[in-house]
Design a protein around this motif. Structure first.
Motif, PDB file in Angstrom:
ATOM      1  N   THR A 467      -3.498   5.933   5.680  1.00  0.00           N
ATOM      2  CA  THR A 467      -2.148   5.849   4.854  1.00  0.00           C
ATOM      3  C   THR A 467      -1.536   4.676   4.631  1.00  0.00           C
ATOM      4  O   THR A 467      -0.259   4.412   4.562  1.00  0.00           O
ATOM      5  CB  THR A 467      -1.259   6.855   5.951  1.00  0.00           C
ATOM      6  OG1 THR A 467      -1.160   6.387   7.139  1.00  0.00           O
ATOM      7  CG2 THR A 467      -1.800   8.207   6.014  1.00  0.00           C
ATOM      8  N   ARG A 505       4.250  14.020   1.748  1.00  0.00           N
ATOM      9  CA  ARG A 505       3.151  13.073   1.394  1.00  0.00           C
ATOM     10  C   ARG A 505       2.251  13.775   0.356  1.00  0.00           C
ATOM     11  O   ARG A 505       1.473  14.613   0.937  1.00  0.00           O
ATOM     12  CB  ARG A 505       2.346  12.396   2.675  1.00  0.00           C
ATOM     13  CG  ARG A 505       2.710  11.338   3.182  1.00  0.00           C
ATOM     14  CD  ARG A 505       1.894  10.953   4.172  1.00  0.00           C
ATOM     15  NE  ARG A 505       2.545   9.929   5.310  1.00  0.00           N
ATOM     16  CZ  ARG A 505       2.499   8.617   4.754  1.00  0.00           C
ATOM     17  NH1 ARG A 505       1.800   8.146   3.944  1.00  0.00           N
ATOM     18  NH2 ARG A 505       2.975   7.810   5.560  1.00  0.00           N
ATOM     19  N   ASN A 508      -2.000   9.609  -1.102  1.00  0.00           N
ATOM     20  CA  ASN A 508      -2.018   8.468  -0.177  1.00  0.00           C
ATOM     21  C   ASN A 508      -2.915   7.365  -0.617  1.00  0.00           C
ATOM     22  O   ASN A 508      -4.011   7.805  -1.366  1.00  0.00           O
ATOM     23  CB  ASN A 508      -2.886   9.072   1.253  1.00  0.00           C
ATOM     24  CG  ASN A 508      -1.972   9.418   2.241  1.00  0.00           C
ATOM     25  OD1 ASN A 508      -0.799   8.791   2.478  1.00  0.00           O
ATOM     26  ND2 ASN A 508      -2.394  10.288   3.174  1.00  0.00           N
ATOM     27  N   PRO A 509      -2.613   6.262  -0.512  1.00  0.00           N
ATOM     28  CA  PRO A 509      -1.728   5.692   0.208  1.00  0.00           C
ATOM     29  C   PRO A 509      -0.480   5.217  -0.769  1.00  0.00           C
ATOM     30  O   PRO A 509      -0.674   5.595  -2.114  1.00  0.00           O
ATOM     31  CB  PRO A 509      -2.292   4.598   0.967  1.00  0.00           C
ATOM     32  CG  PRO A 509      -3.173   3.957  -0.186  1.00  0.00           C
ATOM     33  CD  PRO A 509      -3.785   5.390  -0.546  1.00  0.00           C
ATOM     34  N   THR A 522       3.933  -0.703   3.435  1.00  0.00           N
ATOM     35  CA  THR A 522       2.366  -0.817   3.988  1.00  0.00           C
ATOM     36  C   THR A 522       1.809  -2.191   3.639  1.00  0.00           C
ATOM     37  O   THR A 522       2.661  -3.068   2.787  1.00  0.00           O
ATOM     38  CB  THR A 522       1.677   0.084   3.200  1.00  0.00           C
ATOM     39  OG1 THR A 522       1.774  -0.044   1.826  1.00  0.00           O
ATOM     40  CG2 THR A 522       2.181   1.609   3.523  1.00  0.00           C
TER      41      THR A 522
END
Ligand code: AHR
Length: 672
Positions: A467, A505, A508-509, A522
């Protein structure tokens, strides 16, 4: 060997065993050389537009995300236009003996006729006394509303009743017990639809709050278009401050919007239609985005996207529907009405305030035109039957009316020439880490003539990405270094998707993860920070010599920092391998002793495990770590840790020194 004394051989064997470990470490260190030619002749200006962002309404990026509206399904429209309809996520306080709620089509707004009729059966006294606190409806927002102590929230709603009313408007905890703020709407004559506004100042914080409309008075009340917004939004324009802050830090040169597949729709009837998203928010019908499968009230509409671009100092890139969805298409022979819609959208953005659509924009509070210079004809539609035919109609009509607008084709021109005119071709890449890393060379051999490339969506996906892993970020960094080195043919690039609400979600990501009150980047988000000074900078020719060059990529640019009024050479290197690399850097073309250690810095993005990720608990597990760069110089030796992305900013001694290739208009000033 014959003359070698026997004890010497024995000693060598023993010492090899003893030193095996350190010998391995020494052997595993690789050396590489990086030559930078910083002479004027080698320098090339990087396009001002190179690095930007792509905002798609996916993962509740906008509704329940960047757009600060707290109420979900504010007009009760999400359940469809046939009544009775579902009012989810609204729910009731009380039970069948105390109230009956149902939708009807009595709204005063023509484009969204659904309203909520609430019949209260109980009363303050008599045989059916209302429970303490009253009965009514509540909205939990998007997985809970973030209500913060001391902050003020503006609640606006439309209400009608044939009796006098006393309605409590409250922000409460998720079960209604904790009252965070409350006010009453008391009115004697609201027999026609009436707009009511209350300001609620929260006396406590709750990240999972809800909005309640309750009463203890018998009668019938209609509600419609119920909104709750924090007063404190970015520039007062309705965007969540913390999320915009993350975008600002990327210094995006452009913002592509609003999709993605969101623009196309599974079916045309559910595609993004800009005219339905402008004007007063109460009058917008909202729509169900059938690709990502959720309802949006379209508070974040075409106008707001243009406003966001302006607020970020970015060029808007408007991706419009070209009469093609995932499952149906309009034939080119009858595309004219779709074409007119798009010409109108450009007039809305750029026309003067006396023009038909420019005047609508002016009425929304923006008399000055927005600076729309880029449009994309559809998204990922190149292979579809009507694409070329439709594209050509859009292309010629837009060019005729707005010759300066740059037009982006969905067809990939990196491997063969387009069979139609375009200013840019769109290139999307989602793949595993080694493929994305190897694509650092993707544009090395593409044609230098014809339309430029717009890498509008790139990311590592699948197992390598989790993720949002370090591995993904390193591969993407390698790819972007390739983009930077080829910025004579690649003029724009953006990561995708930008945002994900952790409660929804779908993809991803993503670069930025948030919920009602928390957020983190991230590693792929932080990776992009290394490129924020590249747009408008100067690229130098450079050569990397390494044994295992397949796991190393590097580039060198110069840029000017307006904050300290200094010039810098920035070297970026990705070590995609598992060995430490000793990198010897040699910079030609500068005066001896041009660099100073003071002010020179090093920034590293790495972690102990390749699959490490950030999280709400550990938002800074994988983030760039900055330190002073000692021994900055024309010739220097630096270490690249295994699995790392490193940048070295070498501060140039004299602030007045003219950087090679950095004429006044060739260096971007960092002002954010
Ligand atoms: O970024 C997510 C999706 O990937 C976009 O909507 C689409 O353009 C691509 O397929």
């Amino acid at each position: 060997m014959g003359s070698f004394p026997r004890f010497t051989l024995g000693f060598l064997i023993v010492s090899c065993i003893l030193y095996q470990c350190s010998a391995f470490e020494v052997d595993s260190n690789q050396t590489a050389r990086f030559f930078v030619n910083s002479s004027e002749a080698s320098a090339r200006k990087i396009p001002e537009t190179l690095f930007g962002i792509f905002f798609e309404e996916i993962n509740h990026a906008g509704a329940g995300g960047l757009w600060a509206e707290l109420v979900n399904n504010r007009g009760f429209e999400a359940g469809g236009q046939n009544t009775p309809s579902n009012i989810d996520p609204w729910s009731i306080i009380g039970d069948g003996s105390s109230l009956i709620v149902a939708t009807d089509r009595s709204s005063c707004f023509d484009r969204n006729k659904i309203a909520l009729r609430m019949e209260v059966l109980c009363d303050g006294q008599g045989t059916n006394v209302c429970p303490v606190g009253g009965v009514g409806i509540y909205n939990p927002g998007f997985w809970g509303m973030n209500i913060e102590q001391g902050k003020t929230y503006k609640v606006v709603l439309y209400v009608r009743s044939l009796q006098s009313v006393n309605i409590s408007v409250s922000l409460t905890g998720s079960n209604g017990f904790q009252t965070l703020a409350t006010a009453n709407i008391i009115a004697a004559d609201i027999s026609t639809w009436t707009k009511a506004e209350v300001l609620l100042e929260a006396k406590e914080t709750n990240h999972n709050a809800r909005l309640q409309l309750t009463t203890s008075k018998k009668g019938v009340i209609w509600f419609d278009q119920v909104s709750a917004m924090p007063l404190d939004t970015y520039k007062g324009h309705g965007f969540r401050n913390d999320l915009v802050g993350m975008l600002r830090d990327l210094k995006p040169q452009f913002i592509r919007f609003p999709g993605g597949c969101f623009v196309e729709g599974e079916w045309l009837r559910n595609a993004f239609r800009w005219k339905e998203t402008i004007g007063p928010w109460e009058e917008r019908p909202g729509h169900f985005g059938d690709v990502w499968k959720y309802w949006t009230d379209d508070g974040l509409g075409y106008f707001e996207f243009l406003q966001l671009a302006e607020d970020l100092g970015s060029s808007p890139v408007w991706v419009f529907n070209n009469g093609i969805s995932h499952n149906d298409q309009v034939a080119s022979a009858i595309i004219a009405p779709f074409l007119q819609e798009i010409l109108d959208s450009i007039e809305f953005s750029r026309g003067d305030s006396n023009s038909t659509w420019g005047s609508v924009r002016a009425a929304m509070g923006h008399p000055e035109p927005f600076h729309l210079r880029y449009v994309a004809v559809g998204n990922e539609d190149c292979g579809k039957k009507n694409y070329r035919g439709n594209y050509l109609k859009f292309y010629y009509a837009i060019k005729q009316a707005y010759p300066d607008i740059k037009i982006i084709s969905n067809c990939d021109g990196s491997t063969r020439q387009l069979d139609h005119p375009a200013d840019y071709y769109d290139y999307h890449i989602y793949s595993d880490a080694s493929t994305v890393f190897s694509l650092a060379r993707k544009f090395d051999h593409t044609s230098r003539s014809g339309p430029k490339a717009f890498v509008s969506e790139y990311a590592v996906t699948g197992k390598d990405a989790g993720t949002g892993s370090l591995l993904a970020a390193l591969a993407e960094a390698g790819f972007l270094i390739g983009v930077e080195r080829n910025s004579d043919v690649v003029e724009m690039a953006s990561y995708a998707p930008l945002f994900v609400n952790a409660n929804n979600r779908q993809w991803n990501p993503d670069a930025i993860v948030f919920n009602s009150f928390q957020l983190y980047g991230t590693p792929s988000y932080w990776m992009q920070h290394f490129f924020t000074e590249s747009s408008g900078g100067t690229l130098f020719n450079s050569t990397l010599q390494a044994n295992s060059s397949s796991s190393l990529v590097a580039s060198a640019i110069s840029w000017q920092n307006l904050e300290d009024n200094k010039n810098y050479i920035r070297i970026k290197a990705v070590n995609f391998g598992s060995n430490t690399v000793n990198l010897k850097v040699s910079i030609d073309g500068v005066e001896p002793n041009s660099f100073q250690s003071y002010g020179s810095t090093k920034k590293v993005l790495t972690s102990s495990n390749l699959m490490d990720e950030n999280s709400f608990k550990e938002p800074n597990k994988v983030v760039p770590v900055e330190s002073q760069l000692e021994d900055a110089g024309e010739d220097m030796e630096v270490i690249l840790s295994p699995h790392s992305f490193t940048s070295f900013d070498l501060s140039i001694e004299s602030p007045n020194l003219q950087m090679p290739g950095a004429g006044t208009d060739s260096v971007r000033k960092s002002s954010n």
